[in-house]
Each structure stands twice: as C-alpha cells, then as structure tokens.
Enzyme design. Structure first.
Site, PDB file in Angstrom:
ATOM      1  N   GLU A   1       2.163  -9.373   0.239  1.00  0.00           N
ATOM      2  CA  GLU A   1       0.862  -9.698  -0.485  1.00  0.00           C
ATOM      3  C   GLU A   1       0.037 -10.809  -0.999  1.00  0.00           C
ATOM      4  OE1 GLU A   1       1.991  -7.554  -4.688  1.00  0.00           O
ATOM      5  OE2 GLU A   1       3.504  -6.218  -3.594  1.00  0.00           O
TER       6      GLU A   1
ATOM      7  N   GLU B   1       8.866  -3.614  -0.213  1.00  0.00           N
ATOM      8  CA  GLU B   1       9.643  -2.960  -2.108  1.00  0.00           C
ATOM      9  C   GLU B   1       8.986  -1.547  -2.200  1.00  0.00           C
ATOM     10  OE1 GLU B   1       7.542  -5.763  -3.844  1.00  0.00           O
ATOM     11  OE2 GLU B   1       7.683  -7.856  -3.240  1.00  0.00           O
TER      12      GLU B   1
END
Ligand code: FCB
Length: 448
Positions: A171, A354
């Site tokens: 991320e 995720e």
C-alpha cells in the site's frame, strides 16, 4: 458455522490459494531486541496524540518470541500460504550495515513455514522505514529508493526462492498520501505536494529493486501490493459521477496506472502543476517493468458528491458499518476487479492480499468469540471474488486480514481484525468463529 459458497464457485478450484496476512510492526513486539532500531512508526507512536491511547509496538502479539506457536496455529488453520512482512529496522541497523540476528529470525520463520507445508509470501516494506533514513528526508529523498534496493538485495540474497511470492511494497498509497498529505500515518506531514514526491520515490524504489530480486530469486514470483477504495457517485448527476471519477484517480489508479502504463493518470499534472514531483529520465520505464502478480487490498468503498468542483464524501448512515467505521459493500470488490481487468489489458494475475473487518470482539464465558458480522463479511467478499472470476478476472488467491488481532496503526489496539483473538495481557490466542469457518472452508475444498 460455515461460509455458504456455491458448489460451482471458481474460488473452489484446487490451485486457488488460501492464506492469512500480517505485518511485522503490527505483531512482532520486542522492538529493542536483537539489534532492531527505531522505525518511523516507533517515533510516531511517541508523539502525543498520534496513536489512540498512546499505544505503540509493544507488546503487539509478541510474535517475535511466540513465532513457533503462531506457525503451529497457521498449520492448524490449514492455510496454503502466509503473508508476512520483514522489518527493515531489524535487517539494517544503519546505512550499509547488516544485522545477522535480524536475518536469522526471518530465516527461521520462513523455514518453519516450509516445514509445515505453508508457502511464504513476503512483503519487504509494510510502512516501517528506519528512522535514520527519515532523518535524511525519508521518502522525500530520492536516495531512499536506492537504500530500499540495497535492503531488498540483502534480504532476497538470503531467503531467495524459499519465498514463493515477493512483494516490494504494501500500500504505497498509505505511505505517501496518509503519511505526507493527510498526516494520520508516520511520518505525519500535511503537505499535499510531498505526497506525490513520496509516491514517485516509492514507485522508483519498486522499479530499482525488481530486477535485483528477479536475479536473486528467478524461480519466485515478484510483484507489489496495492490498496483500492473505489468511489461511487451519490446520485446519477453528471457532476457527482465526475466527482467519483476524480476520487478514483487517487484512490484506485494513482499507483497501478504508472506501474502498468508507464505514465501517471492523464492530464493530472497539467491541471495541478504544483503537485508534480521531479521525474528523472528513465524513471517511468523502471516503474513500468513487468510484475508477475499484483496484490489487491480491499476493505470498503466511498460515496462522493460534487460540491462546486470539490469532491465531498457522503456518509452512508443507514448502511452496515464495521467497528472502525468502514461501510460494508462487497459488490465494490467485484466491480473493482472487473474494472481493473477492463481498464488494464496487461494486468498481471491478481491475489486478494488483504480483506477483512474490525469487530468489537469479546471472549465470552463459553471460551469463544462469536463474531457473526465477520463471518458474513468474509462469506460475502469471498463470493464477490468468485463473481469477478466468473466475469473473466484472473484471480489466484485470497488472504484474510488478519491472522490475529494486532496493532492497528493510528487506532492502536482498539480495532480487532483477527481470525484469532489475542488477549494482549496473557498473549493467549483463541480462534474466533470466523477463523473456524475459514478453516472449515479450506478443509472442505482440500478434501480434508
Ligand atoms: C491496511 C494495512 C494493514 C491493516 C489493514 C486493516 O491498510 O495494510 O496493515 O492495518 O489496513
């Protein structure tokens, strides 16, 4: 209790990987053990008001000492793969210096996974930049990208092909935009233009490291993990639709677009020239090298409307939310995956790296954690992935966030995302109902 997944769902195919994910700073604890140095998150935690309740990286899940029992837990859950991250501050205590104790810890961990038949999926950077690099400018300094490539070389030289999937970054959106523009993540700046400089250097670091990683582990898969929060227009007014498109430029496309096309989203820096970072000749080609896979992290969506050219978030007050306040909207996951597939013809195979939710979980008198909302959340999102596959998206696996409750960044220990409940005082682990359902699903698919 179990998940309802249709018998013909594509997520039941034998080679679709099931895993769980964690990150070093969120679970390890022992922040001063065996030569680990401070990261920007240790510093951030010490600054008053940054992290809820003044929480920090201790005790977390004391995974640094309880790792063996945690590997047994993974084996008991029956997962095919485990996604973990490596702490740069354990590996390189100063520029150019390597800490053998740090490398040895991760080598034991990886070997322990392999011994238990679990594939190691490793992220090199899950937000814990060594503080000594922050002191030289952190991600605003182009040199940090070169330092990352050096760190990647040290780690991949040691662990190589034992790791089936190597990801450079987790991320980068959060590191850049939350860390430098919104200021809610370390290092906590609120300078909009800095976010674009940091983002460029993070992408450059990925591009510099990738060929080194490939050379040292030619048999592994190499890629990156990105997060996506797609925006939906509050009404079908053209202005609101345009507002959603504007939000998507940053929250969906900012990283994947240069990685797959070699260019930042079209026209953006013409409209906002003051935000343009310094881009050296050759940078974009480095950034746009081929990835073997990409990881998709997905939790929620946004609903937005136009307000005189500005984009405004519209809270969905009557919708279902999780304990952290994020809306539950699984259809957005299917829509996102299909959209990426349609927008980027060279999209590599994808993994959900995720997905999960925070609950107000409690251990009850019967010794269990009845997390019905999480059970439904997983069931609906797993089916959302199946729907995307039925529409032609090449999906190879799914990692639940997270194996166990852990340090949730600015929210400290107040948000529990685990399939396994952690009592932070006793460090006792209890598999929640959702964890039992996940285990049952994997066992059923694997015919165990
Ligand atoms: C993601 C992070 C992960 C975890 C979840 C809830 O943004 O990658 O570490 O905190 O959110």
């Amino acid at each position: 209790m179990s998940f309802k997944i249709p018998a013909n769902s594509p997520i039941r195919t034998a080679d679709f990987l099931y895993g769980v994910a964690t990150a070093a700073f969120q679970i390890e604890g022992d922040i001063h053990t065996d030569g680990r140095v401070d990261s920007i998150w240790d510093t951030f935690c010490r600054e008053p008001g940054r992290v809820l309740n003044g929480d920090n990286g201790e005790p977390a899940c004391q995974h640094y000492r309880l790792w063996e029992q945690d590997l047994d837990l993974l084996q008991d859950l029956g997962v095919d793969a485990y996604r973990l991250s490596i702490a740069w501050p354990r590996i390189m205590p100063a520029s150019g210096e390597v800490n053998e104790l740090g490398l040895a810890f991760y080598e034991r961990l990886i070997d322990g996974l392999i011994d238990r038949g679990i594939k190691p999926v490793v992220t090199l950077y899950h937000w814990d930049l060594p503080q000594y690099l922050e002191e030289k400018g952190g991600w605003l300094n182009r040199e940090t990208a070169y330092a990352f490539a050096q760190y990647a070389e040290v780690v991949v030289a040691r662990l190589g092909e034992k790791v089936t999937h190597w990801a450079t970054f987790n991320e980068p959106f959060c590191s850049a935009f939350l860390g430098y523009h919104i200021g809610v993540h370390a290092p906590g700046y609120q300078e909009e233009a800095w976010a674009y400089t940091a983002a460029h250097h993070l992408l450059l670091a990925h591009g510099l490291a990738l060929p080194i990683m490939r050379r040292l582990a030619p048999g592994s898969q190499h890629g990156i993990v990105l997060n996506f929060t797609p925006a939906y227009p509050a009404t079908d007014r053209p202005a609101d639709i345009a507002a959603a498109d504007r939000a998507d430029i940053i929250d969906v496309h900012w990283f994947i677009c240069p990685l797959l096309t070699g260019e930042y989203p079209a026209g953006y820096f013409t409209r906002y020239p003051a935000l343009k970072p310094v881009i050296f000749p050759g940078d974009m080609a480095l950034i746009a090298q081929k990835n073997d896979f990409m990881g998709v992290n997905f939790y929620t969506r946004h609903v937005v409307k136009d307000n005189n050219g500005d984009t405004e978030f519209v809270p969905q007050t009557s919708a279902e939310h999780t304990h952290i306040g994020w809306e539950v909207y699984p259809q957005a996951l299917t829509d996102l995956l299909v959209k990426l597939h349609q927008t980027y013809p060279n999209l590599p195979p994808l993994y959900i790296t995720e997905n999960g939710m925070a609950g107000d979980d409690h251990l009850t008198a019967d010794g269990q954690v009845h997390d019905e909302q999480r059970l439904r959340y997983y069931e609906r999102h797993l089916n959302a992935v199946g729907d995307a596959m039925s529409q032609g998206v090449d999906m190879r696996g799914y990692f639940a966030w997270s194996l166990m409750d852990n340090f949730e960044w600015a929210f400290g220990y107040s948000q529990r995302f685990g399939l396994v409940y952690v009592d932070y005082e006793t460090q006792e682990r209890t598999v929640k109902q959702s964890g039992l359902a996940y285990k049952a699903l994997i066992n059923e698919i694997r015919g165990r």
